[in-house]
Design a protein around this motif. Structure first.
Motif, mmCIF file in Angstrom:
data_model
loop_
_atom_site.group_PDB
_atom_site.id
_atom_site.type_symbol
_atom_site.label_atom_id
_atom_site.label_comp_id
_atom_site.label_asym_id
_atom_site.label_seq_id
_atom_site.Cartn_x
_atom_site.Cartn_y
_atom_site.Cartn_z
ATOM 1 N N CYS A 43 -7.527 -4.739 -11.048
ATOM 2 C CA CYS A 43 -8.915 -5.233 -10.798
ATOM 3 C C CYS A 43 -9.737 -5.085 -11.961
ATOM 4 O O CYS A 43 -10.963 -5.467 -12.101
ATOM 5 N N GLY A 44 -9.017 -4.861 -13.097
ATOM 6 C CA GLY A 44 -9.712 -5.378 -14.455
ATOM 7 C C GLY A 44 -10.343 -3.977 -15.237
ATOM 8 O O GLY A 44 -11.263 -4.090 -16.281
ATOM 9 N N VAL A 45 -9.933 -2.762 -14.682
ATOM 10 C CA VAL A 45 -10.518 -1.674 -15.535
ATOM 11 C C VAL A 45 -9.223 -0.974 -16.457
ATOM 12 O O VAL A 45 -8.224 -1.466 -16.235
ATOM 13 N N LEU A 46 -9.512 -0.401 -17.290
ATOM 14 C CA LEU A 46 -8.535 0.315 -18.085
ATOM 15 C C LEU A 46 -8.074 1.766 -17.540
ATOM 16 O O LEU A 46 -9.156 2.561 -17.145
ATOM 17 N N ALA A 47 -6.838 2.134 -17.306
ATOM 18 C CA ALA A 47 -6.441 3.164 -16.611
ATOM 19 C C ALA A 47 -4.896 3.544 -17.440
ATOM 20 O O ALA A 47 -4.167 2.897 -17.881
ATOM 21 N N ARG A 48 -4.558 4.835 -17.552
ATOM 22 C CA ARG A 48 -3.823 5.342 -18.181
ATOM 23 C C ARG A 48 -2.484 5.304 -17.062
ATOM 24 O O ARG A 48 -2.570 5.862 -16.054
ATOM 25 N N VAL A 49 -1.338 4.515 -17.378
ATOM 26 C CA VAL A 49 -0.136 4.530 -16.644
ATOM 27 C C VAL A 49 0.555 5.832 -16.638
ATOM 28 O O VAL A 49 0.755 6.735 -17.493
ATOM 29 N N THR A 50 1.203 6.138 -15.330
ATOM 30 C CA THR A 50 1.934 7.236 -15.138
ATOM 31 C C THR A 50 3.154 6.708 -14.589
ATOM 32 O O THR A 50 3.375 5.920 -13.761
ATOM 33 N N THR A 51 4.342 7.346 -14.987
ATOM 34 C CA THR A 51 5.775 7.136 -14.197
ATOM 35 C C THR A 51 5.857 8.158 -13.137
ATOM 36 O O THR A 51 6.956 7.967 -12.586
ATOM 37 N N GLU A 52 5.061 9.120 -13.004
ATOM 38 C CA GLU A 52 5.361 10.236 -12.041
ATOM 39 C C GLU A 52 4.787 9.694 -10.749
ATOM 40 O O GLU A 52 5.233 10.474 -9.668
ATOM 41 N N ARG A 53 4.166 8.704 -10.514
ATOM 42 C CA ARG A 53 3.423 8.191 -9.248
ATOM 43 C C ARG A 53 3.906 6.843 -8.994
ATOM 44 O O ARG A 53 3.540 6.084 -10.166
ATOM 45 N N THR A 54 4.589 6.331 -7.726
ATOM 46 C CA THR A 54 4.817 5.153 -7.747
ATOM 47 C C THR A 54 3.698 4.298 -6.914
ATOM 48 O O THR A 54 2.690 4.890 -6.336
ATOM 49 N N TRP A 55 3.902 2.987 -7.208
ATOM 50 C CA TRP A 55 2.747 1.913 -6.562
ATOM 51 C C TRP A 55 3.441 1.274 -5.478
ATOM 52 O O TRP A 55 4.550 0.931 -5.312
ATOM 53 N N PRO A 56 2.818 1.177 -4.036
ATOM 54 C CA PRO A 56 1.437 1.464 -3.824
ATOM 55 C C PRO A 56 1.200 2.938 -3.575
ATOM 56 O O PRO A 56 2.083 3.743 -3.132
ATOM 57 N N ALA A 57 0.285 3.288 -4.160
ATOM 58 C CA ALA A 57 -0.277 4.906 -4.032
ATOM 59 C C ALA A 57 -0.848 4.930 -2.847
ATOM 60 O O ALA A 57 -1.347 4.133 -2.150
#
Length: 71
Positions: A43-57
């Motif tokens: 969506c165009g914002v900056l966010a910190r990536v995590t490998t502890e949670r999968t997508w789709p959240a």
């Protein structure tokens, strides 16, 4: 050549009246190469990536734009 899209989850920071949300980040490298840095989300914002949670959240704190575009 087969190109596959991989999405990972990323957490944004709460900013003003907005809550922190889970976002999708499209990655073009192995998820193991992600170091937890901030990435540009779908969506165009900056966010910190995590490998502890999968997508789709799942949950109520998921960005609706990312959820729609990262299916």
């Amino acid at each position: 050549m087969v190109i596959s899209l991989t999405f990972v989850a990323a957490r944004s920071r709460a900013h003003g009246p907005t809550a922190a949300l889970w976002h999708a980040v499209e990655v073009h490298r192995a998820p193991d190469d992600l170091d937890g840095a901030c990435e540009l989300t779908v969506c165009g914002v900056l966010a910190r990536v995590t490998t502890e949670r999968t997508w789709p959240a799942t949950g109520t704190d998921v960005c609706p734009t990312c959820l729609t575009h990262a299916r």
